[in-house]
Scaffold this motif. Structure first.
Motif: not given
Length: 755
Positions: A607-615, A586-593
């Motif tokens: 690929m994109a690093v998704v820093r999940t703990s912050e988001k 879900a975070e990647f979809i938003q970052l991509e947009a």
């Protein structure tokens, strides 16, 4: 890793390290003198010989423990972690010696990948390139496997050797005691030690430090008492001159006795191996304050009568504490070998929510118990047991010396001359001790060599088969153009839900997926290709663990997730993994947009690093539902709203509740943030589709491989694959068990591999 400790913190860590790191070093007085003066050396009773033996022990402890390990080797840390794998990891990152085939450039962007102290070095120097081209990875890998196996063998012999040495003291006061009584007591203690391993050591670890400290004070006091009573001139033994007089008087017999002298440094490797739990400063402080205080202590016979039994009890407790640290170290070695693909799949259990390094491996625990009991019963003479232990331990130290020399040159950027001087100085000392130990091969030393060869073959066969299997997958992956020609539906029926396809590939589509579609032309609404891989760093921060990308255009709803773990990482909860994965996508979809990801229509985007703990919590809301198994037995299982029929959901929940050994699974509900504004309405639709798919259920797709050698393969290769590798695969943990995947969510796809 933050290493900015104050003086008070260093003292606290130094105190705690007594119980974990210095147990085996502190009990060496139980067996060093006895092993040294066994055989013909017992006929030499002159003062010069005794002083010479003591001088040998003192200077061996000084050179190999203090100078090599405490002063030099503790600086060769990998982000604060030590051990043989820390050295190997540093070499892999700076000189490209990695055994892992799926390395990515993005791995080098991890915050733990580059040690700040080595950042100014040039890893691509001409010397490094030439060495890597000539030697590739084989010789470094051989050093790694050899050291791991020798440490494994040494740890196994240390367990019964330390316990036997402590209990043998009973015979000093009860000379008529039958050998079988000592054997039974030793076996009972060993069985009790291994049986309690599944409960975790952290429950009683707070008692370890006081026991070792009291034991160290006891032997120091006994040493001072004996010096004052028998020979106050013993301080002269600190002079290296007595080493010369020792060999002058004893000659060949003195050289043979070196196999007993080397036992004084057993445990020095533990200081470096367990560096990650403490700091270099705390270990140095603890070493200097403790180990030289007990160097003059010798035998049980030197203990005053009034203190004999309390000291014997204290010695037994200290031996048990030392054995516990050795068992934990063995679990760590096996886990790290398994992480880099050099050991069959085992179940790794994290035993403490406070200490990330406390693990338990059931299979290794029981194998160790059987081997320890067999060796304890088989070796009637404890000196033969010491011969076997000393040989394996010094061999492991010798391998560590040469790996450290490579670190000095390739990682620290020092001159080749300095690296060779280090290797030749310490290596020559260890060679002298090893030459003495090899003479004792016929007296027990052959057993660890045979077992080391057996375990070496196991590790080689497993790594060979696993690597061939990966290469087969890599060369037979499906071209993306073939997938794109099928359109968003992939030419099949897409049903609600999420399908997680596990693969070792970091790019492309595995043949497992197309084989599934060929036999069953339907798949889930959302497809995620998951690759769990090991990166050669100790730990990967949680916020950098997930690498998310998209496969094909957005309408395909196909994603790739690479889960990166360090070689010391232990995954604690697979339920969290499933939920973290959804949040990461879900975070990647938003970052991509927002312009941080791939573009529409890309074939296999970056690929994109998704820093999940912050988001977490910003894109989706999570609400916890009742877990399976927590409901009353009279109530029906909780049924979630999904596309599955109510009967199927009821059967799945009942199965999870009634299956023996099943764990409680965390159930959560996702929904979009109501106040979230989306620039692109398609983003909201995609997130909503992801949430609905998760609500419908998650399935895990794993390949069930059948490995076969080609018809024209050589006989040796056919034997390795059809007999050895197949035997290991059938007798190790299944991938679904290691990943803790529930059977009701598992789909296995049969694949034939012709290697």
């Amino acid at each position: 890793v933050d290493r900015s400790y104050q003086f008070k913190d260093v003292l606290i860590l130094a105190y705690q390290s007594f119980g974990v790191l210095f147990g085996d070093l502190s009990i060496s007085p139980l067996y060093v003198f006895k092993s040294t003066f066994s055989g013909n050396l017992s006929n030499y009773q002159s003062e010069d010989v005794i002083f010479g033996a003591l001088s040998l022990i003192f200077w061996t402890l000084t050179l190999l423990s203090l100078f090599k390990h405490v002063i030099i080797l503790l600086n060769a840390d990998d982000n604060g972690e030590g051990g043989i794998f820390a050295l190997y990891s540093l070499l892999c990152r700076h000189a490209k010696f990695s055994l892992l085939p799926n390395h990515q450039t993005a791995d080098e962007e991890l915050s733990t990948y580059h040690n700040p102290r080595y950042s100014y070095r040039n890893p691509q120097s001409l010397t490094v390139k030439r060495f890597a081209e000539r030697h590739k990875k084989a010789k470094i890998a051989l050093l790694l496997l050899s050291s791991s196996l020798l440490n494994f063998s040494a740890n196994r012999y240390y367990l019964q050797f330390s316990v036997r040495s402590a209990i043998e003291g009973v015979k000093v006061r009860s000379s008529e005691l039958h050998y079988g009584v000592v054997l039974i007591i030793a076996c009972i203690l060993l069985v009790g030690l291994f049986v309690l391993q599944h409960r975790g050591t952290y429950r009683v670890a707070f008692m370890f430090a006081p026991i070792v400290i009291l034991w160290s004070l006891s032997i120091a006091a006994i040493g001072v008492y004996n010096i004052l009573k028998w020979n106050p001139r013993v301080y002269k033994a600190l002079s290296p001159y007595y080493i010369y007089t020792f060999f002058r008087d004893t000659r060949y017999d003195g050289w043979i006795s070196l196999g007993g002298v080397l036992l004084c440094v057993t445990g020095a490797e533990a200081m470096f191996a367990d560096l990650g739990q403490y700091t270099a400063a705390s270990i140095r402080a603890a070493f200097l304050s403790k180990n030289f205080a007990s160097v003059s202590t010798s035998f049980y016979a030197s203990i005053p009568d009034s203190l004999f039994w309390p000291v014997l009890v204290m010695a037994t407790l200290a031996a048990i504490v030392a054995s516990q640290s050795v068992i934990s170290a063995t679990f760590s070695i096996v886990k790290q070998c398994y992480a880099i693909g050099c050991f069959p799949r085992v179940k790794v259990v994290h035993k403490s929510k406070w200490f990330r390094g406390q693990i338990y491996i059931p299979e290794i625990n029981w194998v160790l118990l059987v081997l320890c009991l067999a060796v304890t019963v088989g070796f009637r003479d404890i000196n033969h047991l010491g011969n076997a232990y000393g040989l394996t331990y010094m061999s492991a130290m010798f391998v560590t010396t040469w790996l450290t020399a490579l670190i000095i040159n390739f990682v620290w950027g020092q001159s080749l001359v300095l690296a060779l001087l280090f290797a030749l100085f310490f290596g020559s000392i260890e060679i002298i001790f090893l030459s003495s130990s090899f003479i004792r091969i016929s007296k027990g030393g052959w057993v660890p060599l045979v077992l080391s060869v057996i375990f070496m073959l196991i590790m080689f066969v497993w790594h060979y088969g696993s690597r061939k299997k990966y290469l087969y997958d890599f060369h037979n992956k499906v071209p993306m153009k073939q997938i794109l020609t099928l359109g968003p539906s992939l030419g099949i029926v897409r049903v609600p839900g999420i399908g997680l396809i596990f693969t070792a590939l970091v790019s492309g589509v595995p043949a497992t997926f197309t084989r599934f579609l060929t036999n069953l032309p339907t798949f889930y609404q959302v497809a995620v290709f998951v690759c769990e891989k090991t990166v050669l760093v100790p730990y990967v921060p949680q916020k950098e663990r997930y690498l998310i990308g998209r496969i094909g255009p957005k309408s395909f709803r196909m994603y790739r997730c690479i889960v990166r773990n360090g070689y010391k990482d232990v995954q604690k909860n697979e339920d969290d993994f499933e939920n973290d994965l959804i949040m990461s996508i879900a975070e990647f979809i938003q970052l991509e947009a927002e312009g941080s990801g791939t573009l529409e229509g890309s074939v296999d985007g970056r690929m994109a690093v998704v820093r999940t703990s912050e988001k977490f919590g910003k894109r989706l809301e999570i609400s916890e539902l009742e877990r399976n198994g927590e409901a009353s037995s009279s109530m029906p299982p909780t049924i979630l709203n999904s596309s599955k029929s109510h009967i199927l959901q009821y059967l799945q929940s009942t199965y999870e509740m009634e299956s023996p050994g099943s764990t409680l699974r965390r159930r959560v509900r996702f929904k979009l943030q109501p106040d979230m504004n989306y620039r692109d309405p398609n983003v909201k639709d995609e997130l909503l589709e992801l949430v609905e798919a998760k609500q419908s259920g998650v399935a895990y797709v794993l390949g069930h491989s059948h490995i076969k050698a080609k018809m024209n393969a050589p006989c040796l290769k056919r034997f390795v694959i059809h007999v050895a590798y197949l035997f290991l695969r059938k007798n190790c943990r299944a991938p679904a068990v290691v990943l803790n995947i529930p059977q009701t969510c598992l789909i296995e796809v049969g694949m034939n591999y012709y290697l």
